[in-house]
Each structure stands twice: as C-alpha cells, then as structure tokens.
Design an enzyme around this catalytic site. Sequence first.
Site, mmCIF file in Angstrom:
data_model
loop_
_atom_site.group_PDB
_atom_site.id
_atom_site.type_symbol
_atom_site.label_atom_id
_atom_site.label_comp_id
_atom_site.label_asym_id
_atom_site.label_seq_id
_atom_site.Cartn_x
_atom_site.Cartn_y
_atom_site.Cartn_z
ATOM 1 N N ASP A 118 42.436 35.457 57.022
ATOM 2 C CA ASP A 118 41.203 36.302 57.159
ATOM 3 C C ASP A 118 40.487 37.541 56.153
ATOM 4 O OD1 ASP A 118 39.813 36.494 59.627
ATOM 5 O OD2 ASP A 118 40.866 37.337 60.874
ATOM 6 N N GLU A 177 36.041 36.851 53.146
ATOM 7 C CA GLU A 177 34.138 37.090 52.914
ATOM 8 C C GLU A 177 34.085 37.268 51.321
ATOM 9 O OE1 GLU A 177 34.651 35.078 56.116
ATOM 10 O OE2 GLU A 177 34.753 37.576 55.851
ATOM 11 N N ASP A 232 34.473 32.224 64.310
ATOM 12 C CA ASP A 232 34.227 33.393 65.477
ATOM 13 C C ASP A 232 33.672 33.146 66.041
ATOM 14 O OD1 ASP A 232 36.514 35.361 64.508
ATOM 15 O OD2 ASP A 232 35.488 36.573 64.134
#
Length: 819
Positions: free
Chosen positions: A410, A413, A486
């Site tokens: 997670d 990015e 999300d």
Amino acid sequence: MKKIFLLFAIHYSLFTIPLSAQTLPHSVGNLKSIKKIANGIALQTDYGNMKVTVYSSNVIRIGVTQNSTFNDFSYATVATPNAKVNYTMKEGAGDITITTDSVKLVITKKPVRVSLYNYKNQLVCADDASFGTEWLGSDITSYKKLFPDEKFIGLGEKTGDLNRRGNGYVNWNTDIPGYETRQDPLYASIPFYIGIHDSLVYGIFLDNSSKSYFNFGAGQERYASFSVADGDMNYFMIWHSNVAKVIESYTWLTGRMPMPPLWSLGYSQCRWSYFPESEMMTLAKNFRDRKIPCDVLWFDIHYMQDYKVFTWSKERYPDPKGMLTKMDQMGFRNVAIIDPGIKVEKGYAAYEDGLKKDMFLKYPDGDVWSGQVWPGWCVFTDYTKPDARIWWGNLFKEDIEAGLDGFWIDMNEPASWGGGKNPENLLFNYEGKTATYKTGKNIYALEMARATYEGTKQLFDNKRPFVLTRAGFAGLQRYSAIWTGDNVAEENHMLLGVRLINSLGLSGVPFAGVDVGGFVGNGNAKLMSRWISIGAFSPFFRSHKEYNGNDSEPWAFGEDAENICRNYIQLHYNLLPYIYSSFYEATQTGMPVQRSLSIDYTMDEKIYWGNTVNEYMFGPSILVVPQLATQLMVPAYLPQGTWYDFYSDEKLEGGTSYYRDAPVQKLPVFVKGGSFVFMQSPVQTTVEKPADTLAIHIYYSASQHAQFYYEDSGNGFDYLQGNFFKREMKFDGSANKIVMEKTEGNYRSHFTQLKIYFHGFPKVESVRVNGKAMAVKPEAVTFISGIDKADPLADRSKLSATIATITISNSTDQMEIGW
C-alpha cells in the site's frame, strides 16, 4: 497616463519578440536518411531520429527522439522482437512501406508521418497530417487522426464511461482517499488504449513511465493525442480483427499473470484494523459458526509495532506464529499490509541495515530522502536498484516463517504526508542508469510489487506468492493483483468500481477488485447486500472498511442482509471451478476474468449507452447486470444471441432490453446460450475439498461454442511442468452434439464424476454418450439457496421442471454426447 503607457509597452513587447526566440511546437520534419536495422529501420529527420521495429506480424514499435541514440529500456515491456517475423520493406519516391502478413506501415518522407493499414488495405491508425509527432519544449506528443464516431476504451484505472471519446486523462500515480467518481488521476497508470472505428480495432501502448497525457477529442474534434512530459516518444501500434486479440498482443508485450493460489480467489474480510488477537480470532469463529464461506483474513497497519513494517505489536499480537497456526487449522489464510516507508529509528533493523547497504532513494547530493507517513519520518527503498529488490524480498523471511500467506502493498504511489508533493529532484538507480523522479514515480509501485513477488516466491519454497497492490504501471499483472483504493460507501461508487475493473481488464490486468461495501463512510443493509452480490461475480472479492467506519462484516446489517450475503458468497464458492478455469485463460491469452461487453460485442452501439456500460461478462458464459440497491426493476440489455435467466432458466433472445425484477436479494444475471458453467458442491473454504462430482451446466443454442475446463493443485508451480488437467469442451447446437476432448496434462482431477445439466434443450428422454443411449433424469435447480423464499417476485414456474441430467465418469478420453 504613465501606467497606461507602461501597460501598452509591455503588451506591445509581447508581440514584438521574434518568433525564433519563442518556444514553438515543431514536428520531426522531413526525412534526411534511412538505414536498415534488426527487425526494422532507423530514420534521421530534420529535427530528430525515428526507429521503426517490427515485433510481430501485428505489432510495430515507433520510437522518436532528439538524441543520437534511442533509450530502449523498459520495465513494462518483456517481449523482444520476433527475429523470425516475415516482413518486407519497400522504398518509393515519397514513402517507405513495411509490410507483414497482417499489417502495412506507410511512412511518408516529406514530412515524416506514419499510417497503419491492415492486410485489406483499410486505414487503421494514422498521424495527423499537419502535426505528426511534435516537441514543445521537453514535452513530446503524437497526434493521431480522429475518425468520425471513433470510440476509445481501456487506459486502465480511469473513471468515467466505457467510451472515453471527448475526454482527456493524466497518468501520474496519486493517492486520493475517498476519490470522486470523475477523479483523475488515481493510483495506477496503464498508458494503453484500444481505438474502434469503421468495424476496425487497434491498440496503442505508450511505453514511457513519465507523466503522460491522453486526449481523445477533449475540447476539440480534430485529433486524438498522447504525450509525455519527459523522455522519448516510444509506442506500439497493434492491429487485430478483434479486441480480444489486441489484448492478447498487448499482454504478450507486457506479460501475463501466473496462476494465482486458489485460496486468493475465495472471499476476503478486512478492516482498518482488527485488533487485538482476540478480536481477530472472534472474527474467524464468527465466519465458521455462521456458515459463511471465507478464505482470507487481513491485517491492516495496527498489527505492527508503532507502524513499523516487518514487526508485530507486542501488546496486540504477542504470539503471531501461534495465532496464525490456529488460523491455519480453521482453514484461513492470512495477508498483512506492508508499506514502502521504513521508519527512521536507531536500532530498527530494517532501517539500520538498509542505510548501511545503500538501499534507499536519495537526493542528487547523496543524502537519503525521508518523508512522513504512518510511522513518522521514513526512508523509502529504491526498487529500481537490483540489489535493493533482493534486499527487500529477504525482509519477508520472518513473517513467512510466522505463517503469513500473502502481502498487501500500500502507499506505493509513493504516498507521503504533505498532499503527495514529494520532492521532484529525487534520483532513482534505474538498473544503474540513473533516472529522475519524473521517470521513476509511476514505475515505483510496479517494481515494489516485483521485489515483493520475487522475494516471497524464493522464501515460500514452491508455494505461489500472493501480492495485492494499490498502485502500479503497465505490466503489474506479472506480479500482483490490484484493488481500486479508498472508495466510498455509496451506490455510485459501487457502479464505478464495476467500470474500473472492466477497464483494468481491457488493459491486461485480470486479477482486480474493489473494497466491497465501500472503504470510506458508512453504508447500509441494502447497499452491502447488493455490493456483496456484485462482488461474488468479481475476480478479487474482499470487503474492507476504514478505521472510523461502521462494521462491514456480512452479518453487520441484520439477519436479512446476512442471508443475502451468505447466499452470494456461497454461490461464488460453488462457481470456483468456472472461475479458476477463467483465470487459466487469463494466464494464456491475457483475457480478463471480468470482461467489458466491448470485448465480445465491440460493434454493438447499445453497449456504450446509459447503464449498459456497467454490464459485463464474468468469464465466457455469465452476463452480470449491476444495478443500484434501490432499484427494484431494471432494464437488462442482452446482446445478440440466446440467453437464459440464471435463476429461472427463462429463455430470452438478445439484441434487446428486458425489464427485470431486481429486489436487493436478486442481482440480475444471465447465461449465454451454447456455453458451459462449471460448479462444485458447497464448501466453507478452499482448504475443504468439495464432493467428487463436478456439475457441468450446458445451455442450449443453435450456435457453436468452445470453452476450456482447467484444474491443478491450486498451489505450487508444477503446473508449468504439465501437472494440470485441461479439457476443451465444444458445443454444436446445429449438429446436436457436445464434444469433450481428450484431456491434457498429468494431473488427476479431484472430480471422479460429471453431472451434466442440459438447460433449454429440446425435450428428450435420452442422450447418446459415445454412441450409447443413456436415460436422462429431470431435476429442478436452484443456484442460490432460498432464493424463491427470499424473493417473492421470483417466478419459479418458469424454472423448467424437466432440466435433463446425466451422471457419467470423468474419463480422460474424448467423449461425445448427442441428442
């Protein structure tokens, strides 16, 4: 007066600066020279260089640079030019033509422009005649002719409608919690799209990881364009006669997923976060006591000690190995989250060792970059450094020894506090070539997934790794599944999630899913019930909820919702032989498991209209019609062909829409005539073996259809050495026969018997199996337990009381069934 004069002077000066001193766009110019190279040609132009490489008879690569050499390195592309591909090159007075048995590329000389034709000499894709490929400062853009009524699909994790015509998009991996339904960009970047016009289809894959922009007629009606903010123009042109083949060639270029572990296809339950250990064990017991199938329980960030990766909280989980052993005994697999940020802390092993071995991203002056995330100040592994990938992979040793089965990566990015504004002067190792943040950002998650997959594969000792990622780039399917981040507990997000997974499937990523129920915000019983029913027909099936959100377990919204969730989760498990066979197809051809209707019904205008854009095929046989939880009657568009209502067996002819009752306990689902659906007996987990009879549901039509059934051990890699069970099944309604071909592979099927259900067939009293007559038995079928009781609107009278069944031995020899 002085102010007016000054403003006039400034205004006038703007128009008197010589144009030569301004930065203006300019194209590649005219051809100056040409030379042959391996599998293609290199061209020198007025303002740069172009390289054309024939990769296959259907795939041609175009490279354009202002440098003297081409940068051919790519993390996304794994294919190399086929040295045996046959092509010819012919130079004329005004152009150069490269021809294969499938396509023809024409390159004009003055100016240099490229046009792709198919073997029928139909124009597939062409440069805009005026612009072609142009530079504007360091940006480089390729402009393509925009055909009337041309459609564009794909481009990975992008919001919006199926047809992207009239819109523009940016590829720049971004952490967007609770994103809007038209948000762009999101977490992952896949710069690959498919164009559709005049009954033709083609693909464009832009192989450059820097920030890129796509314009499909946004703000103008002249061209489609794609551009990059840094580096060379490097793209592939793909032509095939259909969308499925374009996806097949694209995934040949970027790679295909390996077979996943069977357990990863079951239902998953997660929240941020379950703790302490007693709560996790209570969760596990609840699933088993309530007879709701579940395979995977997930650990979010609170399992760690002070959010430090590769640690366990001593207070919340004092004995991870003991707990995970108990989970294993209950038939659960466990997956834990791992973020890229490693806490800056003296004495913390991962930090100290990584610092010592030079494993982290750095500034140009050599200082290590630190940014703030969950643990506080953190450093970040440079996954573009080969040694760092190996180092990172070895960090999973203790977690795997403790009993974890998979990993969820997670914040990659990469995300950090401060609005995602990471310093842009960071340097990446890039396999020793050194690259800037502009080039490295979008590739970061791909290489993190690679390091995690390759490292855990070594440590798992022949078990299949499972990796789930939030961010990624083209080629991510080689290493991980992906979920869409999300999302929000709202009905529009439920349908958006369907379109995102459809689009990811069009972009070479078969193993994808959403946070079922919505991550951000609080849902309700109807929303959860509907979302679970849609999730049951998705490749990756996980419910997940934020820290402050309400409970989102299948029983959290009352008894009625619990029963609906149980029914659909159980149906998902009953369908696992069908789902697993669909995943096998994905490993061979790149065909997604969840399939946009644009793959099989590309030229049907109605699939691009209204709510029909949300419909999809789940595998080759099942059509799903997602609808809002609040809609009790919905239009269901069925493309051309024969279709059957999944619940009632009602036969319907395609090419039109039908209004169907859709109470929250019954998601509209249909089955394609001529196809096969494979099912097993109910189980609570993939650890539990089903009964020894495989149900094969065959739906009648007058057409022909072929489909594969596939089975292996569900784990390990011996399937690559032939330890699998594969059988092609052929339906021919015009000849009144079904052929089950001789099996391939050395694996012995778990199923010793086949029970065949004949849906919608002409009424017969017997069938012939390899020429021998065999009586059929009538049997009513209910795919969802209690659907007639739970759904008073369901018309059970339409369920044929004479569905014919036979039971035969699962022979490995060819079998022919006639009627």
